[in-house]
Design a protein around this motif. Structure first.
Motif, PDB file in Angstrom:
ATOM      1  N   THR A  97       0.746  -1.323  -0.060  1.00 61.08           N
ATOM      2  CA  THR A  97      -0.225   0.064  -0.152  1.00 61.08           C
ATOM      3  C   THR A  97       0.767   1.410   0.089  1.00 61.08           C
ATOM      4  O   THR A  97       1.862   1.255   1.006  1.00 61.08           O
ATOM      5  CB  THR A  97      -0.857  -0.100   1.234  1.00 61.08           C
ATOM      6  OG1 THR A  97      -1.678  -1.119   1.249  1.00 61.08           O
ATOM      7  CG2 THR A  97      -1.881   1.161   1.178  1.00 61.08           C
ATOM      8  N   THR A  98       0.552   2.251  -0.817  1.00 60.77           N
ATOM      9  CA  THR A  98       1.432   3.369  -0.996  1.00 60.77           C
ATOM     10  C   THR A  98       0.732   4.388   0.035  1.00 60.77           C
ATOM     11  O   THR A  98      -0.360   4.630   0.044  1.00 60.77           O
ATOM     12  CB  THR A  98       1.317   3.979  -2.390  1.00 60.77           C
ATOM     13  OG1 THR A  98       1.827   3.063  -3.350  1.00 60.77           O
ATOM     14  CG2 THR A  98       1.995   5.399  -2.355  1.00 60.77           C
ATOM     15  N   VAL A  99       1.392   4.836   1.021  1.00 63.63           N
ATOM     16  CA  VAL A  99       1.413   5.771   1.922  1.00 63.63           C
ATOM     17  C   VAL A  99       1.914   7.177   1.531  1.00 63.63           C
ATOM     18  O   VAL A  99       3.162   7.209   1.444  1.00 63.63           O
ATOM     19  CB  VAL A  99       1.968   5.383   3.270  1.00 63.63           C
ATOM     20  CG1 VAL A  99       1.401   6.595   4.459  1.00 63.63           C
ATOM     21  CG2 VAL A  99       1.546   3.844   3.616  1.00 63.63           C
ATOM     22  N   HIS A 100       1.061   8.160   1.558  1.00 67.98           N
ATOM     23  CA  HIS A 100       1.563   9.626   1.268  1.00 67.98           C
ATOM     24  C   HIS A 100       1.440  10.504   2.683  1.00 67.98           C
ATOM     25  O   HIS A 100       0.514  10.630   3.053  1.00 67.98           O
ATOM     26  CB  HIS A 100       0.603  10.617   0.247  1.00 67.98           C
ATOM     27  CG  HIS A 100       0.411   9.523  -0.960  1.00 67.98           C
ATOM     28  ND1 HIS A 100       1.344   9.750  -2.121  1.00 67.98           N
ATOM     29  CD2 HIS A 100      -0.402   8.521  -1.413  1.00 67.98           C
ATOM     30  CE1 HIS A 100       0.644   8.959  -3.018  1.00 67.98           C
ATOM     31  NE2 HIS A 100      -0.179   8.272  -2.603  1.00 67.98           N
ATOM     32  N   PHE A 101       2.801  10.836   2.931  1.00 72.04           N
ATOM     33  CA  PHE A 101       3.121  11.499   4.211  1.00 72.04           C
ATOM     34  C   PHE A 101       2.903  12.971   4.263  1.00 72.04           C
ATOM     35  O   PHE A 101       3.247  13.597   3.302  1.00 72.04           O
ATOM     36  CB  PHE A 101       4.268  10.976   4.725  1.00 72.04           C
ATOM     37  CG  PHE A 101       4.516   9.487   5.174  1.00 72.04           C
ATOM     38  CD1 PHE A 101       3.845   8.974   6.274  1.00 72.04           C
ATOM     39  CD2 PHE A 101       5.201   8.809   4.231  1.00 72.04           C
ATOM     40  CE1 PHE A 101       4.205   7.505   6.496  1.00 72.04           C
ATOM     41  CE2 PHE A 101       5.268   7.304   4.580  1.00 72.04           C
ATOM     42  CZ  PHE A 101       4.758   6.917   5.882  1.00 72.04           C
ATOM     43  N   ALA A 102       2.265  13.391   5.163  1.00 74.33           N
ATOM     44  CA  ALA A 102       2.408  14.871   5.409  1.00 74.33           C
ATOM     45  C   ALA A 102       3.705  15.430   5.816  1.00 74.33           C
ATOM     46  O   ALA A 102       4.475  14.598   6.191  1.00 74.33           O
ATOM     47  CB  ALA A 102       1.120  15.269   6.485  1.00 74.33           C
ATOM     48  N   GLU A 103       3.850  16.660   6.145  1.00 71.76           N
ATOM     49  CA  GLU A 103       4.884  17.186   6.851  1.00 71.76           C
ATOM     50  C   GLU A 103       4.590  17.890   7.945  1.00 71.76           C
ATOM     51  O   GLU A 103       4.299  19.205   8.097  1.00 71.76           O
ATOM     52  CB  GLU A 103       5.692  18.477   5.867  1.00 71.76           C
ATOM     53  CG  GLU A 103       6.126  17.747   4.391  1.00 71.76           C
ATOM     54  CD  GLU A 103       7.045  18.781   3.593  1.00 71.76           C
ATOM     55  OE1 GLU A 103       7.816  19.493   3.958  1.00 71.76           O
ATOM     56  OE2 GLU A 103       6.388  19.231   2.641  1.00 71.76           O
ATOM     57  N   PRO A 104       4.871  17.094   9.112  1.00 75.24           N
ATOM     58  CA  PRO A 104       4.498  17.678  10.589  1.00 75.24           C
ATOM     59  C   PRO A 104       5.336  18.729  10.756  1.00 75.24           C
ATOM     60  O   PRO A 104       6.564  18.788  10.483  1.00 75.24           O
ATOM     61  CB  PRO A 104       4.796  16.447  11.337  1.00 75.24           C
ATOM     62  CG  PRO A 104       5.614  15.531  10.786  1.00 75.24           C
ATOM     63  CD  PRO A 104       5.346  15.637   9.257  1.00 75.24           C
ATOM     64  N   ALA A 105       4.766  19.828  11.555  1.00 75.74           N
ATOM     65  CA  ALA A 105       5.722  20.983  11.825  1.00 75.74           C
ATOM     66  C   ALA A 105       6.774  20.309  12.776  1.00 75.74           C
ATOM     67  O   ALA A 105       6.417  19.470  13.619  1.00 75.74           O
ATOM     68  CB  ALA A 105       4.886  22.154  12.655  1.00 75.74           C
ATOM     69  N   PRO A 106       7.919  21.069  13.104  1.00 74.11           N
ATOM     70  CA  PRO A 106       9.102  20.339  14.095  1.00 74.11           C
ATOM     71  C   PRO A 106       8.174  20.162  15.519  1.00 74.11           C
ATOM     72  O   PRO A 106       8.489  19.198  16.226  1.00 74.11           O
ATOM     73  CB  PRO A 106      10.103  21.610  14.297  1.00 74.11           C
ATOM     74  CG  PRO A 106       9.802  22.084  12.810  1.00 74.11           C
ATOM     75  CD  PRO A 106       8.368  22.231  12.477  1.00 74.11           C
ATOM     76  N   ASP A 107       7.445  21.099  16.180  1.00 74.15           N
ATOM     77  CA  ASP A 107       6.791  20.830  17.368  1.00 74.15           C
ATOM     78  C   ASP A 107       6.051  19.605  17.287  1.00 74.15           C
ATOM     79  O   ASP A 107       5.898  18.868  18.382  1.00 74.15           O
ATOM     80  CB  ASP A 107       6.203  21.967  18.094  1.00 74.15           C
ATOM     81  CG  ASP A 107       5.092  22.435  17.059  1.00 74.15           C
ATOM     82  OD1 ASP A 107       5.208  22.484  15.726  1.00 74.15           O
ATOM     83  OD2 ASP A 107       4.040  23.204  17.524  1.00 74.15           O
ATOM     84  N   GLU A 108       5.142  19.497  16.127  1.00 75.09           N
ATOM     85  CA  GLU A 108       4.417  18.288  15.990  1.00 75.09           C
ATOM     86  C   GLU A 108       5.234  16.867  15.900  1.00 75.09           C
ATOM     87  O   GLU A 108       4.773  16.082  16.939  1.00 75.09           O
ATOM     88  CB  GLU A 108       3.393  18.205  14.789  1.00 75.09           C
ATOM     89  CG  GLU A 108       2.544  19.716  14.823  1.00 75.09           C
ATOM     90  CD  GLU A 108       1.685  19.711  13.407  1.00 75.09           C
ATOM     91  OE1 GLU A 108       0.685  20.084  13.550  1.00 75.09           O
ATOM     92  OE2 GLU A 108       2.351  19.260  12.389  1.00 75.09           O
ATOM     93  N   LEU A 109       6.216  16.879  15.225  1.00 71.51           N
ATOM     94  CA  LEU A 109       7.125  15.844  15.322  1.00 71.51           C
ATOM     95  C   LEU A 109       7.808  15.545  16.733  1.00 71.51           C
ATOM     96  O   LEU A 109       7.848  14.409  17.210  1.00 71.51           O
ATOM     97  CB  LEU A 109       8.072  15.927  14.359  1.00 71.51           C
ATOM     98  CG  LEU A 109       9.035  14.497  14.075  1.00 71.51           C
ATOM     99  CD1 LEU A 109       7.949  13.603  13.717  1.00 71.51           C
ATOM    100  CD2 LEU A 109       9.879  14.954  13.038  1.00 71.51           C
TER     101      LEU A 109
END
Length: 211
Positions: free
Chosen positions: A135-147
């Protein structure tokens, strides 16, 4: 009465099966995954690796369940994320999880899940079927504080690819192309077909069918 034995400690896999009407017996394998992968022939495909790991887990558990061996199916699974041609399992440490997210944020990767089903009767393996789902997963870009906050929860440390779809990590997945249950760790469409290959209809395993 045919019982399904899940050869996995994954609460996510257990949850998928329970939601889908099956209450499996859980037995955790003692397989050394790194040793199994290292013993495979050079050039084994990523799909072949996850299937081999799933099969090793199922076979390991098959030797430890005499109380169900008269009639049961054992399901082994293994999931890894394929990023830039490299398989990634559980990161285990915050540092590794952070490095992996740096490499996959804003990008796409393939979540591969190997499945192996063994049919046992009277203690003997009488059927086997195995395959990989992708399954192909398309990832978001979490902000540094979110990560930072996500890694601090500990969730990504013990899951393949350092993310979940059904947990906190779901906030950072834009979309998927394929079977969502496979991303969680056990693909229901594929598993249904593998069960049929060893002579078990999935409805035989539903809890209501045993009531």
């Amino acid at each position: 009465m045919t019982r399904l034995v899940l050869a996995s400690a994954s609460p996510a896999r257990l949850g998928v099966l329970r939601t889908a009407g099956i209450d499996p017996v859980v037995r955790v394998s003692g397989v050394d995954e790194d040793a199994v992968a290292a013993a495979l022939p050079a050039g084994t495909s990523p799909e072949g690796i996850v299937v081999a790991l799933a099969r090793a887990k199922a076979l390991d558990v098959a030797a430890t369940i005499p109380e169900f061996a008269d009639d049961c199916v054992i399901v082994g699974c293994d999931s890894m994320l394929l990023v830039d041609g490299q398989l990634q399992g559980k990161p285990h440490t915050p540092e590794v999880a952070r490095a992996r997210w740096k490499g996959m944020a804003g990008r796409s990767a393939d979540l591969l899940t190997g499945h192996c089903v063994l049919r046992l009767r009277d203690g003997e393996i009488v059927g086997e079927a195995a395959e990989c789902s992708g399954t192909t997963v398309h990832f978001a870009e979490p902000a540094p504080d979110e990560l930072d906050a996500y890694i601090a929860t500990g969730e990504p440390l013990q899951v393949a690819g350092a993310f979940t779809l059904d947990g906190l990590g779901g906030w950072f997945v834009d979309r998927i192309d394929g079977d969502p249950s496979s991303v969680i760790g056990i693909g229901l469409p594929l598993l249904r077909g593998l069960l049929e290959d060893v002579g078990v209809g999935v409805t035989q395993l539903w809890r209501d069918a045993r009531a």
